[in-house]
Design an enzyme around this catalytic site. Sequence first.
Site, PDB file in Angstrom:
ATOM      1  N   CYS A  66     -80.279 -46.304  43.145  1.00  0.00           N
ATOM      2  CA  CYS A  66     -81.436 -45.401  43.027  1.00  0.00           C
ATOM      3  C   CYS A  66     -82.739 -46.185  42.902  1.00  0.00           C
ATOM      4  O   CYS A  66     -82.833 -47.157  42.157  1.00  0.00           O
ATOM      5  CB  CYS A  66     -81.259 -44.474  41.820  1.00  0.00           C
ATOM      6  SG  CYS A  66     -82.576 -43.261  41.685  1.00  0.00           S
ATOM      7  N   CYS A  70     -85.809 -45.761  35.883  1.00  0.00           N
ATOM      8  CA  CYS A  70     -85.461 -45.214  34.570  1.00  0.00           C
ATOM      9  C   CYS A  70     -84.781 -46.308  33.720  1.00  0.00           C
ATOM     10  O   CYS A  70     -83.732 -46.845  34.114  1.00  0.00           O
ATOM     11  CB  CYS A  70     -84.540 -44.009  34.725  1.00  0.00           C
ATOM     12  SG  CYS A  70     -85.181 -42.795  35.906  1.00  0.00           S
ATOM     13  N   CYS A  73     -80.981 -46.190  32.854  1.00  0.00           N
ATOM     14  CA  CYS A  73     -79.973 -45.760  33.816  1.00  0.00           C
ATOM     15  C   CYS A  73     -79.289 -46.910  34.563  1.00  0.00           C
ATOM     16  O   CYS A  73     -79.953 -47.713  35.230  1.00  0.00           O
ATOM     17  CB  CYS A  73     -80.607 -44.798  34.825  1.00  0.00           C
ATOM     18  SG  CYS A  73     -79.362 -44.119  35.956  1.00  0.00           S
ATOM     19  N   CYS A 110     -70.638 -29.750  37.665  1.00  0.00           N
ATOM     20  CA  CYS A 110     -71.956 -30.348  37.871  1.00  0.00           C
ATOM     21  C   CYS A 110     -71.814 -31.586  38.743  1.00  0.00           C
ATOM     22  O   CYS A 110     -70.952 -32.430  38.493  1.00  0.00           O
ATOM     23  CB  CYS A 110     -72.564 -30.763  36.538  1.00  0.00           C
ATOM     24  SG  CYS A 110     -72.483 -29.471  35.298  1.00  0.00           S
ATOM     25  N   CYS A 142     -73.706 -26.689  39.400  1.00  0.00           N
ATOM     26  CA  CYS A 142     -74.974 -27.322  39.015  1.00  0.00           C
ATOM     27  C   CYS A 142     -75.138 -28.611  39.817  1.00  0.00           C
ATOM     28  O   CYS A 142     -74.164 -29.324  40.039  1.00  0.00           O
ATOM     29  CB  CYS A 142     -74.970 -27.625  37.519  1.00  0.00           C
ATOM     30  SG  CYS A 142     -76.497 -28.409  36.946  1.00  0.00           S
ATOM     31  N   CYS A 202     -81.674 -26.341  34.276  1.00  0.00           N
ATOM     32  CA  CYS A 202     -81.001 -27.146  33.253  1.00  0.00           C
ATOM     33  C   CYS A 202     -81.927 -28.314  32.977  1.00  0.00           C
ATOM     34  O   CYS A 202     -82.136 -29.156  33.855  1.00  0.00           O
ATOM     35  CB  CYS A 202     -79.641 -27.619  33.785  1.00  0.00           C
ATOM     36  SG  CYS A 202     -78.824 -28.784  32.665  1.00  0.00           S
ATOM     37  N   ARG A 274     -76.458 -28.086  25.419  1.00  0.00           N
ATOM     38  CA  ARG A 274     -75.292 -28.901  25.808  1.00  0.00           C
ATOM     39  C   ARG A 274     -75.284 -30.228  25.064  1.00  0.00           C
ATOM     40  O   ARG A 274     -76.233 -31.018  25.177  1.00  0.00           O
ATOM     41  CB  ARG A 274     -75.301 -29.157  27.321  1.00  0.00           C
ATOM     42  CG  ARG A 274     -75.258 -27.859  28.105  1.00  0.00           C
ATOM     43  CD  ARG A 274     -75.164 -28.076  29.601  1.00  0.00           C
ATOM     44  NE  ARG A 274     -75.381 -26.807  30.281  1.00  0.00           N
ATOM     45  CZ  ARG A 274     -74.441 -25.906  30.552  1.00  0.00           C
ATOM     46  NH1 ARG A 274     -73.177 -26.157  30.248  1.00  0.00           N
ATOM     47  NH2 ARG A 274     -74.746 -24.758  31.134  1.00  0.00           N
TER      48      ARG A 274
HETATM   49  N1  SAM Z   1     -81.218 -38.936  39.864  1.00  0.00           N
HETATM   50  C1  SAM Z   1     -81.344 -37.646  39.356  1.00  0.00           C
HETATM   51  C2  SAM Z   1     -82.468 -37.534  38.357  1.00  0.00           C
HETATM   52  O1  SAM Z   1     -82.615 -38.415  37.498  1.00  0.00           O
HETATM   53  O2  SAM Z   1     -83.194 -36.563  38.415  1.00  0.00           O
HETATM   54  C3  SAM Z   1     -80.066 -37.093  38.783  1.00  0.00           C
HETATM   55  C4  SAM Z   1     -79.079 -37.960  38.033  1.00  0.00           C
HETATM   56  S1  SAM Z   1     -79.593 -38.618  36.475  1.00  0.00           S
HETATM   57  C5  SAM Z   1     -78.342 -39.774  36.152  1.00  0.00           C
HETATM   58  C6  SAM Z   1     -79.375 -37.271  35.327  1.00  0.00           C
HETATM   59  C7  SAM Z   1     -79.742 -37.491  33.889  1.00  0.00           C
HETATM   60  O3  SAM Z   1     -78.743 -38.259  33.215  1.00  0.00           O
HETATM   61  C8  SAM Z   1     -81.025 -38.256  33.585  1.00  0.00           C
HETATM   62  O4  SAM Z   1     -82.156 -37.461  33.704  1.00  0.00           O
HETATM   63  C9  SAM Z   1     -80.812 -38.665  32.141  1.00  0.00           C
HETATM   64  O5  SAM Z   1     -81.357 -37.706  31.275  1.00  0.00           O
HETATM   65  C10 SAM Z   1     -79.291 -38.728  32.009  1.00  0.00           C
HETATM   66  N2  SAM Z   1     -78.849 -40.125  31.789  1.00  0.00           N
HETATM   67  C11 SAM Z   1     -78.753 -41.092  32.727  1.00  0.00           C
HETATM   68  N3  SAM Z   1     -78.345 -42.252  32.176  1.00  0.00           N
HETATM   69  C12 SAM Z   1     -78.180 -42.022  30.860  1.00  0.00           C
HETATM   70  C13 SAM Z   1     -77.785 -42.842  29.755  1.00  0.00           C
HETATM   71  N4  SAM Z   1     -77.516 -44.140  29.902  1.00  0.00           N
HETATM   72  N5  SAM Z   1     -77.705 -42.275  28.533  1.00  0.00           N
HETATM   73  C14 SAM Z   1     -78.001 -40.954  28.374  1.00  0.00           C
HETATM   74  N6  SAM Z   1     -78.389 -40.135  29.371  1.00  0.00           N
HETATM   75  C15 SAM Z   1     -78.489 -40.661  30.597  1.00  0.00           C
HETATM   76 FE1  SF4 Z   2     -82.166 -42.588  39.535  1.00  0.00          FE
HETATM   77 FE2  SF4 Z   2     -80.816 -42.864  37.270  1.00  0.00          FE
HETATM   78 FE3  SF4 Z   2     -83.404 -42.293  37.179  1.00  0.00          FE
HETATM   79 FE4  SF4 Z   2     -81.640 -40.412  38.078  1.00  0.00          FE
HETATM   80  S1  SF4 Z   2     -81.777 -41.269  36.021  1.00  0.00           S
HETATM   81  S2  SF4 Z   2     -83.627 -40.978  38.977  1.00  0.00           S
HETATM   82  S3  SF4 Z   2     -80.132 -41.773  39.073  1.00  0.00           S
HETATM   83  S4  SF4 Z   2     -82.498 -44.184  37.999  1.00  0.00           S
END
Ligand code: SAM
Ligand code: SF4
Length: 333
Positions: A66, A70, A73, A110, A142, A202, A274
């Site tokens: 990606c 973030c 992530c 989901c 979802c 959500c 949730r």
């Molecule tokens: N890429 C898309 C986005 O971010 O909009 C969808 C997938 S993303 C992995 C979905 C959510 O997972 C993120 O917004 C975040 O809140 C949560 N998430 C991801 N990594 C995480 C982590 N290490 N610990 C807790 N929540 C996490």
């Molecule tokens: Fe990409 Fe992870 Fe951020 Fe979702 S949370 S936009 S998968 S980097």
Amino acid sequence: MTLLDAKSYVSEEQILRHDWTLNEVKELLQQPLMDLLWQAQLVHRTANPGYKVQLASLLSVKTGGCQEDCAYCPQSIHNSSDVSGQPDLDVQPVLDRAKAARDAGADRFCMGWAWREIRDGQSFESMLAMVRGVRELGLEACVTAGMLTNEQASRLADAGLTAYNHNLDTSPEHYEKIITTRTYQERLETLHRVRAAGITICCGGIIGMGESIADRASLLRILATMSPHPESVPINSLVAVEGTQLEDVAAVDPLEMVRMVATARILMPFSRVRLSAGREQLGREGQILCLQAGADSIFYGDTLLTTSNPEVLADRELLSQAGVKANWKLSNS
Ligand code: SAM
Ligand code: SF4
Ligand code: DTB
């Protein structure tokens, strides 16, 4: 009316508000724990009688690679834990997983795509086919896949999508320390598009990313002043994955999750709150307190998107120890 019937104390009209102030939310979050739990219970039992917990299963359809940065992530190319390497899943294997999840008792499925935004083309057509297939199985569907256009939102709505997950993650004030490649405003605009297309929202966040109590209150206030409230509010606690910028951040105290869940429940009485990522660090009692505080859904299945989640049997045990009803009981009791 029994002595324990919360309706003798509060009414539905009293508990549904969209005008919460930051100070009110801060006060709720920080009040003595016993008072917070009592208030959350009153609201929860009024708004959601029966104490049912929805089981939602999660599957990563497109993993890793990606472009967003973030900090939490493992799927970001900006983090060294980037977990890419698997090909995107095809429609039929996803539907097979959805059916297995349904047979295990889930009633929501989901699906996640590690994208900055949805692009038109074969992958999007597959996403639509997955949504249609999941709905045909009788499950709520979802999707979480980043930003989208109005047209994509309306095609997802036509395919029968129940909810679109797009988290605000944290407060606007703390946000730039966590993500720089997408603005808070862009997230809010995505949520508007989803809502305008008639798909339920959500939207929640993560605690344990170095934010203050004021940041948590600020995130909750933004969610709770949306009208209508997001139908689904995931509360995650950071899973500190090796190779991410937040790998060394200390785990949050489980009681912080309890406070966050309880406050979300009071602010958004009729939303599904949730208890999401980070349950493995909470322990049994921490999770049960979160259920008592008003969490009414968990992710069910041993994997979240890329990290682990409690085993199905452990969760059945947990719910039964808590005396909470979930679907699997219908076929197993
Ligand atoms: N890429 C898309 C986005 O971010 O909009 C969808 C997938 S993303 C992995 C979905 C959510 O997972 C993120 O917004 C975040 O809140 C949560 N998430 C991801 N990594 C995480 C982590 N290490 N610990 C807790 N929540 C996490
Ligand atoms: Fe990409 Fe992870 Fe951020 Fe979702 S949370 S936009 S998968 S980097
Ligand atoms: C949400 O708020 N939490 C879920 C779901 N929405 C998509 C995702 C949690 C992901 C945890 C890290 C991982 O497994 O990669």
